[in-house]
Design an enzyme around this catalytic site. Structure first.
Site, PDB file in Angstrom:
ATOM      1  N   CYS A 169     -21.004 -14.949  45.996  1.00 43.38           N
ATOM      2  CA  CYS A 169     -21.407 -14.013  47.028  1.00 43.38           C
ATOM      3  C   CYS A 169     -21.200 -12.570  46.607  1.00 43.38           C
ATOM      4  O   CYS A 169     -20.230 -12.232  45.942  1.00 43.38           O
ATOM      5  CB  CYS A 169     -20.624 -14.303  48.303  1.00 43.38           C
ATOM      6  SG  CYS A 169     -21.050 -13.195  49.642  1.00 43.38           S
ATOM      7  N   CYS A 197     -12.036  -5.888  48.527  1.00 42.85           N
ATOM      8  CA  CYS A 197     -10.979  -5.521  47.579  1.00 42.85           C
ATOM      9  C   CYS A 197      -9.650  -6.022  48.111  1.00 42.85           C
ATOM     10  O   CYS A 197      -9.275  -5.732  49.235  1.00 42.85           O
ATOM     11  CB  CYS A 197     -10.942  -4.002  47.390  1.00 42.85           C
ATOM     12  SG  CYS A 197      -9.554  -3.465  46.389  1.00 42.85           S
ATOM     13  N   CYS A 243      -6.677   2.783   4.639  1.00 36.70           N
ATOM     14  CA  CYS A 243      -5.506   2.822   5.523  1.00 36.70           C
ATOM     15  C   CYS A 243      -5.875   3.184   6.959  1.00 36.70           C
ATOM     16  O   CYS A 243      -5.383   2.588   7.909  1.00 36.70           O
ATOM     17  CB  CYS A 243      -4.482   3.822   5.010  1.00 36.70           C
ATOM     18  SG  CYS A 243      -3.859   3.426   3.383  1.00 36.70           S
ATOM     19  N   CYS A 252     -13.266  -1.093  42.358  1.00 38.24           N
ATOM     20  CA  CYS A 252     -13.446  -0.906  43.784  1.00 38.24           C
ATOM     21  C   CYS A 252     -13.822   0.552  44.008  1.00 38.24           C
ATOM     22  O   CYS A 252     -13.150   1.447  43.492  1.00 38.24           O
ATOM     23  CB  CYS A 252     -12.153  -1.240  44.523  1.00 38.24           C
ATOM     24  SG  CYS A 252     -12.120  -0.613  46.209  1.00 38.24           S
ATOM     25  N   CYS A 291       0.843  -1.183   0.000  1.00 38.29           N
ATOM     26  CA  CYS A 291       0.000   0.000   0.000  1.00 38.29           C
ATOM     27  C   CYS A 291       0.882   1.239   0.000  1.00 38.29           C
ATOM     28  O   CYS A 291       1.727   1.402   0.880  1.00 38.29           O
ATOM     29  CB  CYS A 291      -0.911  -0.008   1.225  1.00 38.29           C
ATOM     30  SG  CYS A 291      -1.829   1.522   1.382  1.00 38.29           S
TER      31      CYS A 291
END
Lengths: 507, 167
Positions: free
Chosen positions: A309, A314, A269, A296, A255
């Protein structure tokens, strides 16, 4: 028929079609019409020509000669000037006509009283002790080299310096070694001091600089190919309306717009770049994170819920929260027998489901893109395996050598089609939904079905008695596939040309 | 004796010259005869500056392609100065090859060229001690201190000088 021993030219340009027409003329087995439909305007290919390495060098020299004849300076100085002005002849001439002395001063050219000077010469210094400022040696007077700026050093120090500039730094434009001196080292000076390998390297760097600065030139990106393609289009905004596929003198298609070492039609492109970047960065992973994880609420660490659960702690900051309402586990009221007030809001937030949707879409198109890439390799392998059988068939006298070539033709066509299909999926990913996309996908599906049929034929057993029939069927299919391929490429190219396609901003 | 490279020959010559005619306030030489590429230097603090009376040890390291590429200079222990990094490395234009300019402040003619010498480097460092260039600062804290609270800057340097002299 010599066509097949020639290096393959771009199979999609008119030359390629010509090959097939010759094939047709010479072989009565072909009674399907030629794939070359002359009635319609073609949108495939841009005008270009390929320059072998030697021709490129000549072009570069011609540029220098032309400018030299205009400005009336020695060739080495003109070469320096052109490099300094990034080979922008017009700007150089404009500035030079304004004020030659200002331009010469800008490139640090020393002023000479004599207009007709040799650009460099080795001078014999009078035997007054000369100490080279670099090595602090006192070289033999014959071993002292002086640049145009009259700064002299011993030849070994010059060699060391020039070598490091050319070989290690890859520079063609570098100054005298003297402190604060801005005079560029010129080509004859280098030729006189350095051996041929360094000179060759210098010429190569010069050619590279020339091509890089010239928007109408591009090196063939295929490994160890030294051709350069010259093309007037294929830059800037035209890349949104065409895919400037070119092929170099050695038959490598690439190309011209983005320099990719393969034909990526029909995808433009811009989207090829985006697509590859996507695939490289594995943005799929990023999408997956978005779809399957939550942050978190305290430290914004991404968390995937692996168990049932809803009480999430965290791992990063040990903050406990409810997966559903993202509130602090302690205060949101889930303790004891109370229910989480957010319990009923089961639907994941729309952000996440949108991301999930996007990820699915990306995977849908990527799977198909990838599938064609893999299949193309498999087709090639299959072809190689069957080659042995073909030899056998030839030996028992069923087919001539040239007649046995049909399989390679089928595979070549398949490879080209699979490449286009591959990129058509990348293109489809970025296409906005609508009638046009529907039509595009129909064309794509048509080609794909034909390609798969042809591909399946490759797997058929080759028996002496059935090989002629297989050959006939495969040749017919090959022509059909070629037709479908051209239709797809032509239609997308026409669509680009007419700005028919609508793109999604954020697929 | 093994054949010497250009770098070794040049370093030896520069060493001989420095030993024969040392500039005031500067002592410099290779750490050992076997390794000409590492030099030890002692620089005297310029008079009428807070660095006065100080003796500052520094290490010069030469690349194999010296004098095409410049050496690097590092004060050990590090010195508080706007143009000296926290690890003691000196950042001045003469030690930068033309082309690379981390701070975009330097003119090409101030930079390293093979015709420069160790003596010129050390003299430049001496004048850098006397006149910091806060525009291309290497140690931002030192820059701020030098600009905003010159007295504290001077005091810290004098304390450093006294400490290094064992006073």
């Amino acid at each position: 028929m010599s066509d097949y021993s020639d290096p393959p030219s771009d199979p999609y340009d008119s030359g390629g079609s010509q090959d097939f027409e010759d094939f047709h003329d010479n072989d009565s087995d072909y009674d399907v019409p030629s794939a070359n439909d002359k009635g319609k305007k073609k949108f495939t290919g841009v005008e270009h020509r390929s320059l072998p390495a030697g021709r490129l060098q000549e072009t570069l020299r011609e540029d220098i000669n032309r400018v030299a004849s205009i400005v009336g300076l020695e060739h080495p100085i003109v070469s320096i000037l052109l490099q300094h002005f990034r080979w922008n002849e017009d700007r150089l001439l404009e500035r030079f006509m304004d004020s030659p002395s200002a331009v010469l001063q800008e490139i640090g050219e020393p002023e000479h009283e004599e207009p007709a000077h040799r650009p460099t010469k080795r001078v014999k210094l009078t035997p007054v002790a000369f100490t080279c400022g670099i090595c602090l040696d006192e070289p033999d007077p014959s071993n002292i080299a002086k640049l145009r700026c009259t700064h002299a050093f011993c030849a070994p120090c010059w060699r060391m310096y020039i070598q490091s500039k050319i070989v290690e730094d890859g520079q063609t434009l570098f100054c005298c070694m003297e402190q604060g001196c801005r005079t560029y080292v010129d080509e004859p000076f280098i030729s006189e001091l350095m051996d041929s390998s360094i000179q060759e390297r210098y010429q190569e760097l010069l050619r590279r600089d020339y091509v890089k600065a010239n928007t109408n030139l591009r090196f063939c990106p295929h490994p160890s190919c030294d051709e350069t393609v010259s093309c007037t289009g294929g830059r800037g905004s035209s890349l949104l309306t065409e895919v400037p596929t070119v092929s170099c003198g050695k038959g490598h298609a690439f190309c011209f717009g983005c320099g990719m070492d393969s034909d990526h039609r029909p995808c433009i492109c811009k989207f090829v770049g985006l697509w590859l970047k996507n695939a490289q960065e594995d943005s799929g992973t990023a999408q997956w994170m978005k779809a399957n994880t939550r942050e978190c609420p305290k430290c914004h660490n991404a968390i995937e819920k692996a168990g049932g659960c809803n009480r999430i702690m965290c791992r990063n900051c040990r903050y406990e929260f409810c997966w559903l309402c993202l509130k602090n586990w302690g205060v949101h009221g889930y303790q004891g027998d109370e229910n989480c007030t957010a319990w009923k809001e089961l639907e994941p937030d729309s952000d996440a489901s949108e991301a999930q949707q996007k990820l699915k879409k990306y995977h849908f198109y990527f799977d198909r893109f990838n599938n064609h890439e893999v299949s193309a390799r498999l087709d090639q392998q299959l072809c190689e395996q069957t080659q042995e059988k073909m030899v056998m068939v030839q030996e028992i006298g069923q087919l001539s050598w040239i007649e046995a070539k049909f399989m390679q033709h089928a595979v070549d066509e398949l490879t080209g089609c699979r490449r286009s299909l591959k990129w058509s999926y990348a293109m489809a990913y970025y296409l906005a939904p609508g009638n046009h996309k529907q039509i595009f996908e129909d064309l794509q599906a048509n080609l794909e079905t034909a390609v798969e049929d042809l591909s399946q034929m490759l797997e058929e057993d080759i028996e002496a008695k059935s090989v002629k029939g297989l050959r006939q069927r495969m040749m017919d299919k090959t022509i059909y596939v070629k037709n479908r391929h051209e239709i797809l490429l032509n239609d997308t190219a026409a669509g680009l040309h007419e700005a028919r396609w609508e793109w999604l901003d954020t697929p | 004796m093994p054949p010497r490279s250009t770098a070794q020959k040049r370093l030896l010559k520069e060493y001989q010259q420095l030993a024969r005619d040392p500039p005031p306030g500067i002592v410099a030489g290779p750490v050992s005869e076997d390794d000409l590429f590492t030099w030890e230097c002692l620089l005297e603090g310029p008079t009428d500056t807070p660095y006065e009376n100080g003796i500052f040890p520094a290490e010069l390291k030469f690349p194999q392609d010296y004098p095409l590429s410049p050496p690097s200079l590092k004060f050990d222990p590090p010195l508080l100065h706007p143009n000296i990094y926290a690890d003691g490395s000196v950042c001045i234009s003469i030690l930068h090859a033309p082309g690379e300019d981390p701070n975009q402040y330097e003119r090409p003619e101030e930079r390293w060229s093979p015709v420069q010498s160790i003596e010129k480097i050390l003299l430049s460092v001496m004048s850098m001690l006397a006149e910091p260039n806060p525009e291309s600062g290497a140690n931002i804290d030192a820059c701020k201190l030098w600009r905003d609270d010159r007295e504290e800057y001077n005091r810290q340097i004098r304390a450093h000088v006294r400490k290094t002299l064992g006073l």
